[in-house]
Design a protein around this motif. Structure first.
Motif, mmCIF file in Angstrom:
data_model
loop_
_atom_site.group_PDB
_atom_site.id
_atom_site.type_symbol
_atom_site.label_atom_id
_atom_site.label_comp_id
_atom_site.label_asym_id
_atom_site.label_seq_id
_atom_site.Cartn_x
_atom_site.Cartn_y
_atom_site.Cartn_z
ATOM 1 N N ARG A 174 -7.143 -2.548 -3.016
ATOM 2 C CA ARG A 174 -8.221 -1.989 -2.200
ATOM 3 C C ARG A 174 -8.717 -3.038 -1.216
ATOM 4 O O ARG A 174 -8.744 -4.224 -1.508
ATOM 5 C CB ARG A 174 -9.360 -1.520 -3.105
ATOM 6 N N GLY A 175 -9.104 -2.582 -0.030
ATOM 7 C CA GLY A 175 -9.632 -3.493 0.973
ATOM 8 C C GLY A 175 -8.786 -3.490 2.229
ATOM 9 O O GLY A 175 -7.706 -2.882 2.287
ATOM 10 N N GLY A 232 0.787 -1.224 0.000
ATOM 11 C CA GLY A 232 0.000 0.000 0.000
ATOM 12 C C GLY A 232 0.820 1.276 0.000
ATOM 13 O O GLY A 232 0.262 2.374 0.014
ATOM 14 N N HIS A 233 2.146 1.157 -0.028
ATOM 15 C CA HIS A 233 3.020 2.311 0.058
ATOM 16 C C HIS A 233 4.060 2.291 -1.066
ATOM 17 O O HIS A 233 4.454 1.228 -1.547
ATOM 18 C CB HIS A 233 3.742 2.336 1.408
ATOM 19 N N GLY A 234 4.516 3.483 -1.442
ATOM 20 C CA GLY A 234 5.621 3.603 -2.384
ATOM 21 C C GLY A 234 5.374 2.873 -3.689
ATOM 22 O O GLY A 234 4.326 3.011 -4.321
ATOM 23 N N ILE A 285 -3.755 -2.077 11.380
ATOM 24 C CA ILE A 285 -3.380 -1.627 12.724
ATOM 25 C C ILE A 285 -4.581 -1.672 13.660
ATOM 26 O O ILE A 285 -4.493 -2.140 14.803
ATOM 27 C CB ILE A 285 -2.784 -0.199 12.657
ATOM 28 N N ARG A 286 -5.705 -1.177 13.181
ATOM 29 C CA ARG A 286 -6.925 -1.157 14.009
ATOM 30 C C ARG A 286 -7.315 -2.546 14.479
ATOM 31 O O ARG A 286 -7.717 -2.746 15.636
ATOM 32 C CB ARG A 286 -8.060 -0.545 13.190
ATOM 33 N N ILE A 290 -5.372 3.341 3.778
ATOM 34 C CA ILE A 290 -6.548 2.872 4.522
ATOM 35 C C ILE A 290 -6.417 1.386 4.837
ATOM 36 O O ILE A 290 -6.747 0.939 5.949
ATOM 37 C CB ILE A 290 -7.825 3.158 3.719
ATOM 38 N N GLY A 291 -5.925 0.609 3.876
ATOM 39 C CA GLY A 291 -5.746 -0.824 4.123
ATOM 40 C C GLY A 291 -4.840 -1.094 5.297
ATOM 41 O O GLY A 291 -5.110 -1.960 6.136
#
Length: 394
Positions: A65-66, A57-59, A187-188, A181-182
């Motif tokens: 998505r998801g 999800g980075h770089g 983390i959540r 967001i993924g």
């Protein structure tokens, strides 16, 4: 670009450093990429073969998505380790990268030697992450950028306008919102606290006194749960490798690459090779051959202290240390040493413009006569090394 793959997701990684050195894998935080480690990379490369990667999800890694999971991100790390061909390695992760390190360390197939967990935690209030997710969904990365940077760095660092602050800001704004967001959801929803007692490798937990995201108490919780874990506290905020690169590197290297207590012979051997590396093998060997009974102990002392202790420190890179030596020897009028180190610097590829800049500083802080003599000596040596002469016609 080198990529690893996990479940159809491409993961960008790169390797820097000598393959003969021990491997160190670095895991970035939420909202950053592999360039986060740029301020400390040259120093780490003195000790390790460094493998960096972009979190899912980075770089340059894919950003499907998801929702992501910590188990999935730990699987990404395993895929990168396989792609890099690492049998064993040290791992250091900051924030989300630390969470990934803890999840990976709980796998039966981990290949860890040592683990560094910087500015991280194992649980957060769910509503805080839901609020951040909602903000990114409605306003993109710009909606959270200022808040994130306030947590990343102290107000004093932000006020200085350091170029590294701008680099981190631009990286944050470039992150794919879906990927961000993924990872927020990973983390959540993480459930790694219960398995901390099973981590069976030497572990260092680093905290920072002004870290709002993962305060020191959160690091202390991790230390209490991992058998034998050590705790190190720093000043600063959530991203100390950017704000305090020397203090952070000192802490990590003391744990991963401790010098220990070396004997005088070991210190001499290390110093001798370093002396040859900096001044040139022929020069050093000629000085050794010219030793007498009267000066032999002095030569040993210089090799052990100057070369086996000071010049082996990685706090300065070699060019910076050479420039410091040139400035001091010029300011003190130690012209034999100055000439020796100018010649060694030119042979090592230090550009003449760096020496010129050092002598400008000498002229301001030690006087024009000293700089004038320095320019004369360096100019003579530059004629013998025309590739380094900034005034030579191309």
């Amino acid at each position: 670009m080198p990529y690893a793959s996990n479940g159809g997701t491409r993961l960008y990684w790169r390797c820097d450093g000598k393959r003969s050195l021990p491997a160190l894998v670095l895991g970035n935080s939420l909202g950053t990429d592999f360039s986060l480690w740029d301020p400390v990379l040259p120093r780490l490369m003195r000790h390790f073969r460094v493998i960096r990667f972009d979190m899912r999800g980075h770089g340059a890694s894919d950003a499907p998505r998801g929702a992501y999971t910590l188990a999935q991100l730990a699987g990404d790390l395993a895929a990168i380790v396989d792609a890099a061909g690492l049998e064993r390695f040290h791992y250091c992760g900051v924030s989300l990268g630390g969470m990934v390190g803890m999840a990976y360390a709980q796998r039966d197939d981990h290949r860890l030697d040592r683990l560094v967990l910087s500015n991280t935690a194992v649980q957060f209030p769910e509503d805080a992450w839901n609020a951040r997710i909602d903000r990114v969904m409605s306003g993109g990365m710009q909606a959270v950028a200022d808040t994130v940077l306030e947590r990343f760095f102290t107000s004093a660092f932000r006020a200085r306008g350091d170029v590294n602050l701008e680099r981190v800001r631009e990286t944050l704004l470039s992150i794919d919102p879906d990927g961000y967001i993924g990872c927020c959801k990973a983390i959540r929803d993480m459930r790694i606290a219960e398995g901390l007692g099973a981590i069976d490798v030497p572990t260092l937990v680093i905290t920072a006194s002004d870290d709002q995201s993962t305060p020191p108490a959160r690091g202390a919780e991790i230390v209490a749960a991992i058998p034998g874990a050590q705790l190190a506290g720093l000043p600063g905020a959530h991203i100390p490798m950017t704000e305090l690169p020397v203090q952070w590197s000192d802490t990590v290297l003391a744990f991963l690459a401790p010098e220990g207590e070396l004997s005088e012979l070991e210190r001499y051997d290390i110093g001798l090779e370093r002396r040859r590396e900096i001044l040139g093998r022929d020069y050093v060997d000629a000085r050794l051959a010219a030793r007498t009974r009267f000066n032999a102990r002095f030569q040993e002392m210089i090799t052990q202290l100057a070369w086996g202790t000071i010049w082996t420190s990685s706090r300065f890179d070699d060019v910076t240390r050479r420039i410091v030596v040139l400035s001091m020897t010029a300011a003190l009028g130690r012209w034999e040493e100055f000439e020796l180190h100018v010649g060694a610097a030119l042979r090592a590829g230090v550009e003449a413009q760096m020496i010129e800049e050092a002598l400008f500083m000498v002229s301001v802080y030690a006087g024009v006569p000293a700089a004038n003599t320095g320019f004369a000596i360096a100019g003579k040596l530059l004629k013998e090394h025309p590739a380094g002469d900034p005034h030579r016609a191309s």
